[in-house]
Design a protein around this motif. Sequence first.
Motif, mmCIF file in Angstrom:
data_model
loop_
_atom_site.group_PDB
_atom_site.id
_atom_site.type_symbol
_atom_site.label_atom_id
_atom_site.label_comp_id
_atom_site.label_asym_id
_atom_site.label_seq_id
_atom_site.Cartn_x
_atom_site.Cartn_y
_atom_site.Cartn_z
ATOM 1 N N LEU A 115 34.056 35.884 -122.056
ATOM 2 C CA LEU A 115 32.958 35.445 -121.190
ATOM 3 C C LEU A 115 32.397 34.091 -121.621
ATOM 4 N N ILE A 116 32.215 33.911 -122.929
ATOM 5 C CA ILE A 116 31.564 32.648 -123.316
ATOM 6 C C ILE A 116 32.527 31.465 -123.297
ATOM 7 N N ARG A 117 33.851 31.718 -123.451
ATOM 8 C CA ARG A 117 34.808 30.606 -123.403
ATOM 9 C C ARG A 117 35.527 30.536 -122.049
ATOM 10 N N ILE A 243 19.569 38.997 -114.744
ATOM 11 C CA ILE A 243 20.619 38.004 -114.481
ATOM 12 C C ILE A 243 20.213 37.113 -113.303
ATOM 13 N N LYS A 244 19.659 37.743 -112.257
ATOM 14 C CA LYS A 244 19.254 36.948 -111.085
ATOM 15 C C LYS A 244 18.161 35.940 -111.450
ATOM 16 N N GLY A 249 21.653 35.418 -120.078
ATOM 17 C CA GLY A 249 22.705 34.408 -119.941
ATOM 18 C C GLY A 249 24.028 34.992 -119.469
ATOM 19 N N GLY A 250 24.261 36.264 -119.777
ATOM 20 C CA GLY A 250 25.516 36.891 -119.370
ATOM 21 C C GLY A 250 25.588 38.315 -119.879
ATOM 22 N N ALA A 251 26.507 39.099 -119.306
ATOM 23 C CA ALA A 251 26.643 40.499 -119.736
ATOM 24 C C ALA A 251 28.109 40.891 -119.779
ATOM 25 N N ASN A 285 28.624 35.260 -114.488
ATOM 26 C CA ASN A 285 28.391 35.430 -115.929
ATOM 27 C C ASN A 285 28.378 36.905 -116.334
ATOM 28 N N VAL A 286 29.057 37.745 -115.556
ATOM 29 C CA VAL A 286 29.181 39.162 -115.922
ATOM 30 C C VAL A 286 30.665 39.498 -115.992
#
Length: 332
Positions: A115-117, A243-244, A249-251, A285-286
């Motif tokens: 997710l982060i990369r 998230i909205k 930042g992400g899940a 971002n999920v």
Amino acid sequence: MKYAFFDGKPYDKPSFNFYGEQAGIKFKYYDAKLDIDTVNLAKGCDGVCIFVNDTADAAVIDELYSLGIRSIALRCAGFNNVDLRHAEGKVTVFRVPAYSPYAVAEHAMAMILTLIRRTHKAYIRTRDFNFSLNGLTGFDLHGRTVGVIGTGRIGRVFIDICRGFGMRVLAYDKYPAEGVDFEYTTLERLLRESDIVSLHCPLTDDTYHIIDTERIIMMKKGAYIVNTSRGALIDSEALLEGIKSRHIGGACLDVYEEESDIFFEDRSGHIVDDEILARLIFMPNVLITSHQAFLTEDALDAIAATTVKNIVEFHENGKCENEVRRSRSAVV
Ligand code: NAI
């Protein structure tokens, strides 16, 4: 000896057939999940073998009992799907307390890195000969803070992995272990200071919605949340709001509150009724996997070996080392 194997998947069969044959146990595989409508499939069997999304509530246990069945072999660690109070004196319930903490901890880290990369997005782009890097900017894990909730078998392996990445670790556990080489803190401080929060505690009365609106607000703006434990640890509606509002930042979610009729199945031709899940899946971002964290060859082998050992032990001695008793659970 014959055991009815509910919610059986092709990947379960090789290891269960292998260990079952050695011990003289025949597994009758059913695609169906155990519930009140399917319980009669167990007729003529000596026990049932079930997984995380089968239901062994009071009605099912009564029906099993009337079929002469006295054992439920859980082929997983969690037992929140069994009414242990009702099972007492009727059926013995045993489980696989540990099979591969590495499988789950490594999957948690795999999800974080993906997710982060943005490797899941890069994979799709390059297959389409799109070599643009726009929108793929990530961040270093080195020097970031990870908050680990639950420092049992999986939590500890996850902590070691994170330290290998040069991360600062904060840990919270209701029952902290002694003599550890990482820092315990309060849940509040962990949420306030962590860039990534990862859940590794069981689902109990105490931990149901341990991450709710109030705690999401408490989290650092832009923090990531990772759940490879049980879906109901997170209030999914609150997460979606977080998230909205761009607060989260992400899940990374390997489990979901309402997963039981959805996860593990091919639903690609169906219309998803669950609005929250549908919104979460569409968020850029999920990242969602379908309760896959346990799924390694090593874990499947260990699960089958222990389940068969449990069954043999129960039928030889009338009891089993891995029996789950009511006193051990405050499980919802
Ligand atoms: P464990 O029993 O070794 O560790 C659980 C830890 O959580 C213990 O240290 C315990 O003290 C702590 N804990 C209990 N209540 C708590 C609370 N209220 N707040 C904070 N911490 C609390 O369990 P293990 O093997 O590490 O597994 C953790 C969870 O992972 C399981 O309960 C299961 O739900 C999940 N799991 C998920 C899998 C998957 O495929 N996604 C596969 C296997 C397990």
